[in-house]
Design an enzyme around this catalytic site. Structure first.
Site: not given
Length: 286
Positions: A65, A142, A176, A220, A232
């Site tokens: 996103k 969300r 990531r 992260r 998640r």
């Protein structure tokens, strides 16, 4: 924020329009909007300069996103508002809220609506004070409740729902990396999933950092543990998917299946939105 609420709608993309609205009024607004033409195109035919687009990006963690929202914000000249970044900025601040947020985020849970809405409202107010017009939201709403609150804040033009297979999402999240110095986003995972049973082959190469960032990469906290990442993803499917139907029922949802890596997906997304990227015409490798 009153100026944001009073402005009219503006959406872009003839191919996407067929999927999100059938009304003549919406089609006319779409075709005449600066978003569908680009800023230069709007100026050439004398279309008045109206407020920027108000778009929302939906999609699971790791789907990309931020990448596509950021590119579109630069292309269309509107702010990219990433809720994840707003939360992380708050986490890094000395504010009393930071400790509470840290406990929530480290467990892979969703931040409560009140906190998210307050962070977003404050950011939009600051942006309006600086003369910003329009926005591309990434990571909000969300929940149905958040979507309902957002409706009272601004008239959303278009909701782009990025979709990717779950196994690819897991690999992307775990791969990531962020440069702690320049803030650049990279990915050390190479996604290569064979097709079958009607599903296409998915290939997403690594996005490696330049040499000066190699020793400064960090993970992260919410990507560091596979269990947290799976939590998640599960929360997203359980809680956030109803938001898709919320916008689908309002004729604002554009569903976009990522076909591969960034160069291929970016070109396809531009086609779906009926937009052109001058830089994309100059080079096939972005």
């Amino acid at each position: 924020m009153a100026a944001l609420i009073r402005s009219g709608r503006s959406v872009g993309g003839s191919a996407a329009r067929r999927r999100i609205s059938s009304s003549a009024a919406a089609s006319e607004a779409w075709d005449r909007s600066p978003a569908s033409l680009g800023r230069e195109g709007a100026a050439e035919i004398g279309v008045p300069a109206r407020r920027g687009v108000r778009w929302v990006f939906l999609g699971c963690p790791g789907v990309g996103k931020g990448t596509y929202a950021s590119r579109l914000s630069q292309l269309l000249g509107v702010p990219h508002v990433a809720m994840g970044d707003l939360v992380r900025d708050e986490l890094a601040s000395p504010a009393p809220l930071a400790k509470e947020l840290a406990g929530i985020v480290n467990q892979g849970k969703l931040v409560p609506d009140e906190i998210i809405v307050n962070l977003l409202s404050e950011h939009l107010k600051n942006g309006e004070a600086k003369g910003e017009s329009g926005f591309i939201l990434d990571g909000f709403p969300r929940t149905i409740r958040q979507a309902e609150i957002l409706e009272g804040v601004a008239d959303i033009d278009l909701v782009i729902n990025l979709k990717l297979r779950e196994e690819a999402l897991l690999m992307k999240c775990l791969g990531r990396r962020i440069c702690r110095e320049c803030g650049g986003n990279f990915n050390v995972s190479s996604v290569d999933i064979k097709g079958g049973d009607g599903r296409p082959h998915i290939y997403m190469p690594q996005i490696l950092p330049p040499e000066q960032c190699l020793s400064k990469l960090v993970i992260r906290e919410d990507d560091a543990d596979e269990k947290v990442v799976k939590t998640r993803l599960r929360i997203y499917f359980d809680v956030t998917q109803p938001v898709e139907e919320f916008y689908r029922s309002r004729g604002k949802l554009l569903e976009f299946d990522l076909p591969g890596g960034i160069p291929e997906s970016w070109r396809k997304l531009l086609e779906a939105l009926n937009l052109e990227d001058p830089a994309n015409r100059q080079s096939a490798a972005l």
